[in-house]
Design an enzyme around this catalytic site. Sequence first.
Site, PDB file in Angstrom:
ATOM      1  N   HIS A  61      -9.672   1.783   4.877  1.00  0.00           N
ATOM      2  CA  HIS A  61      -8.402   1.939   5.599  1.00  0.00           C
ATOM      3  C   HIS A  61      -8.607   2.956   6.733  1.00  0.00           C
ATOM      4  CE1 HIS A  61      -4.252   2.867   6.534  1.00  0.00           C
ATOM      5  NE2 HIS A  61      -3.920   1.748   5.904  1.00  0.00           N
ATOM      6  N   GLU A  69      -5.902  -4.403  10.869  1.00  0.00           N
ATOM      7  CA  GLU A  69      -4.901  -3.339  10.949  1.00  0.00           C
ATOM      8  C   GLU A  69      -5.131  -2.460  12.183  1.00  0.00           C
ATOM      9  OE1 GLU A  69      -2.851  -2.660   6.950  1.00  0.00           O
ATOM     10  OE2 GLU A  69      -4.215  -1.031   7.429  1.00  0.00           O
ATOM     11  N   ASN A  99       0.868  -1.173   0.000  1.00  0.00           N
ATOM     12  CA  ASN A  99       0.000   0.000   0.000  1.00  0.00           C
ATOM     13  C   ASN A  99       0.911   1.231   0.000  1.00  0.00           C
ATOM     14  OD1 ASN A  99      -1.800   2.046   0.460  1.00  0.00           O
ATOM     15  ND2 ASN A  99      -2.362   1.405   2.536  1.00  0.00           N
ATOM     16  N   GLY A 107       2.325   2.529  10.775  1.00  0.00           N
ATOM     17  CA  GLY A 107       3.361   3.544  10.611  1.00  0.00           C
ATOM     18  C   GLY A 107       4.103   3.889  11.887  1.00  0.00           C
ATOM     19  N   GLY A 139       2.750  -0.960   4.376  1.00  0.00           N
ATOM     20  CA  GLY A 139       2.787   0.451   3.994  1.00  0.00           C
ATOM     21  C   GLY A 139       4.222   0.904   3.754  1.00  0.00           C
TER      22      GLY A 139
HETATM   23  P1  PGA Z   1       2.682   0.501   7.730  1.00  0.00           P
HETATM   24  O1  PGA Z   1       1.199   0.702   7.126  1.00  0.00           O
HETATM   25  O2  PGA Z   1       3.207  -0.794   7.153  1.00  0.00           O
HETATM   26  O3  PGA Z   1       3.443   1.687   7.294  1.00  0.00           O
HETATM   27  O4  PGA Z   1       2.530   0.388   9.207  1.00  0.00           O
HETATM   28  C1  PGA Z   1       0.337  -0.369   6.965  1.00  0.00           C
HETATM   29  C2  PGA Z   1      -0.968   0.107   6.373  1.00  0.00           C
HETATM   30  O5  PGA Z   1      -1.427   1.195   6.714  1.00  0.00           O
HETATM   31  O6  PGA Z   1      -1.556  -0.577   5.523  1.00  0.00           O
END
Ligand code: PGA
Length: 219
Positions: A96, A145, A9, A151, A203
């Site tokens: 999301h 998630e 993503n 993040g 992400g």
């Molecule tokens: P991340 O995001 O891998 O940066 O934690 C995952 C997502 O939001 O799908």
Amino acid sequence: MKKLFIIANWKSNLSTLKVQEWADRFKNNDLRFTNKEIIICPPFLFLPFIKSYISNHNLPIKLGAQDISKFDEGAYTGEVNGKQIREFADYVIIGHSERRQNFSENEEVVNQKIKQAIKFGLKPILCVQDQNFKIQEKVEIIAYEPVFAIGTNNPDTPENADLVSTKIKENNLSNYIIYGGSVNSKNVNQFTQKPNIDGVLVGNASLDPLEFFEIIKNA
Ligand code: PGA
């Protein structure tokens, strides 16, 4: 060997030049994994380029959009509808947490978007934050998630992610449950080896083509 979905993503990142560089570096890896489906979800703008790139280089990669209009085609300025997405992608991320938080998407909107995706033959990747929900439609993939893990470099524990995935599977008609939130090449395997986790949504770490390849390899 169970089937695994490894989904990138990209969110609202990269430029035409950067996408070209990403693709050039990614394609040099051997991407033929029998049990792994690689899906890239770029910003809408880059879907046509990546679609032709995949076809020109014969790469085993599927495409997904990051969102879908809740409306059919028509007078909806700024929207990209299911019929348009279907020309380029097989999958679409819906609900999301960044859309729920920043664009006020509620359950009603999420449900409308799931309906639109199914109507146009797109497979939803429905993002949820916990197991406390129940959807009527059968969605192809549900991604667990947790917001605290997105993040932050602070992933959920594989044990809890597996527990939540198990509950989601029990209560919903979905083919696959995946995990997302601070997944990288070092921790991916701890999630994918759990019995009820069928892949990962990545992400930040997917913006680096070599790191993303390592994630696929190690999954
Ligand atoms: P991340 O995001 O891998 O940066 O934690 C995952 C997502 O939001 O799908």
